[in-house]
Motif scaffolding. Structure first.
Motif, mmCIF file in Angstrom:
data_model
loop_
_atom_site.group_PDB
_atom_site.id
_atom_site.type_symbol
_atom_site.label_atom_id
_atom_site.label_comp_id
_atom_site.label_asym_id
_atom_site.label_seq_id
_atom_site.Cartn_x
_atom_site.Cartn_y
_atom_site.Cartn_z
ATOM 1 N N LYS A 38 -9.307 10.635 -43.351
ATOM 2 C CA LYS A 38 -7.865 10.900 -43.482
ATOM 3 C C LYS A 38 -7.224 11.424 -42.203
ATOM 4 N N GLN A 39 -7.988 12.000 -41.294
ATOM 5 C CA GLN A 39 -7.392 12.531 -40.053
ATOM 6 C C GLN A 39 -7.090 11.432 -39.042
ATOM 7 N N ARG A 40 -7.482 10.201 -39.359
ATOM 8 C CA ARG A 40 -7.304 9.084 -38.429
ATOM 9 C C ARG A 40 -6.037 8.297 -38.767
ATOM 10 N N TYR A 79 -14.599 11.214 -35.103
ATOM 11 C CA TYR A 79 -13.280 11.423 -34.500
ATOM 12 C C TYR A 79 -12.561 12.589 -35.167
ATOM 13 N N ASP A 80 -12.433 13.656 -34.403
ATOM 14 C CA ASP A 80 -11.643 14.824 -34.790
ATOM 15 C C ASP A 80 -10.617 15.033 -33.674
ATOM 16 N N PRO A 81 -9.316 14.853 -33.954
ATOM 17 C CA PRO A 81 -8.305 14.960 -32.904
ATOM 18 C C PRO A 81 -8.305 16.300 -32.185
ATOM 19 N N GLN A 82 -8.883 17.327 -32.824
ATOM 20 C CA GLN A 82 -8.874 18.656 -32.215
ATOM 21 C C GLN A 82 -10.163 18.966 -31.455
ATOM 22 N N LYS A 89 -20.722 13.182 -29.930
ATOM 23 C CA LYS A 89 -21.130 13.222 -31.341
ATOM 24 C C LYS A 89 -21.305 11.799 -31.889
ATOM 25 N N SER A 90 -20.454 10.872 -31.463
ATOM 26 C CA SER A 90 -20.587 9.475 -31.893
ATOM 27 C C SER A 90 -21.897 8.883 -31.388
ATOM 28 N N GLU A 156 -1.913 11.436 -35.367
ATOM 29 C CA GLU A 156 -3.206 12.122 -35.229
ATOM 30 C C GLU A 156 -3.042 13.480 -34.557
ATOM 31 N N TYR A 157 -1.983 13.631 -33.772
ATOM 32 C CA TYR A 157 -1.736 14.893 -33.075
ATOM 33 C C TYR A 157 -0.553 15.655 -33.673
ATOM 34 N N ALA A 158 -0.335 15.467 -34.954
ATOM 35 C CA ALA A 158 0.775 16.141 -35.633
ATOM 36 C C ALA A 158 0.633 17.660 -35.611
#
Length: 205
Positions: A38-40, A79-82, A89-90, A156-158
């Motif tokens: 959901k963060q993507r 993928y974690d925008p923060q 990690k990938s 993603e950077y909201a």
């Protein structure tokens, strides 16, 4: 997402026929779930699909097209925008899922390629040049898709203050605009460089 799944499934199970993964369906399901988090908004199955489509057009130019394709499958698997270590990690996730199925040389090569997608530094390794260029092809898409891309990245950077985001985003895009050439391979320079520069110029000016 459904419109991308058939192509993605074909790509993955073509790779399985080549590499003979021990649990291809399980890993495929986990990767699709990861790219659907959901963060993507941009780093999704759509981005993966767009990257894999390009491999098909340049396959004959690559030394190891299967390895490039496999690296693309994992390059944004985490993928974690923060976070600042998504690529590492990938790469670690790739090792965790597939190291037992591949030769040490292939594992090490793909792991390094995935990590290289963080900084997009110049390289003399042809397949990695193509991999990095593919990852940046979004900069050269149609103006409509580019607008959608910009909205997706902003989503993603909201969590970032809008004024700060605007400044930082323009800095990132200006860096790409000022990089000459933007793309490392002759193929991408000839086919995508000008479109990318036009899209970037419209944003930063």
């Amino acid at each position: 997402m459904q419109q991308y799944l058939a192509i993605l499934e074909n790509s993955w199970f073509d790779l399985d026929r080549h590499y003979q993964f021990s649990e291809p369906q399980k890993v495929f399901n986990k990767l699709i779930a990861a790219y659907s988090e959901k963060q993507r908004a941009y780093h999704t199955v759509q981005h993966l699909y767009e990257c894999l489509l390009l491999v098909g057009t340049i396959r004959s130019d690559l030394n190891d097209a299967n390895a490039v394709e496999l690296a693309l499958w994992f390059h944004d698997a985490v993928y974690d925008p923060q976070a600042k270590d998504n690529e590492l990690k990938s790469a670690e996730l790739f090792v965790q899922y597939l190291a037992q199925d591949l030769s040490i040389d292939i594992v090490e090569k793909i792991k390094l390629w995935i990590i290289a997608t963080q900084k997009h530094e110049a390289t003399n390794e042809l397949d990695l040049q193509f991999l990095l260029d593919i990852d940046l092809t979004i900069l050269a898409v149609s103006p409509e898709r580019f607008d959608e891309y910009e909205q997706q990245i902003q989503h993603e950077y909201a969590w970032v203050d809008p004024d700060v985001y605007s400044i930082k985003r323009k800095q990132v895009l200006a860096h790409f605009y000022q990089t000459v050439p933007l793309y490392q391979t002759e193929y991408f320079q000839q086919n995508f460089e000008q479109s990318a520069k036009n899209n970037l110029k419209n944003i930063i000016e």
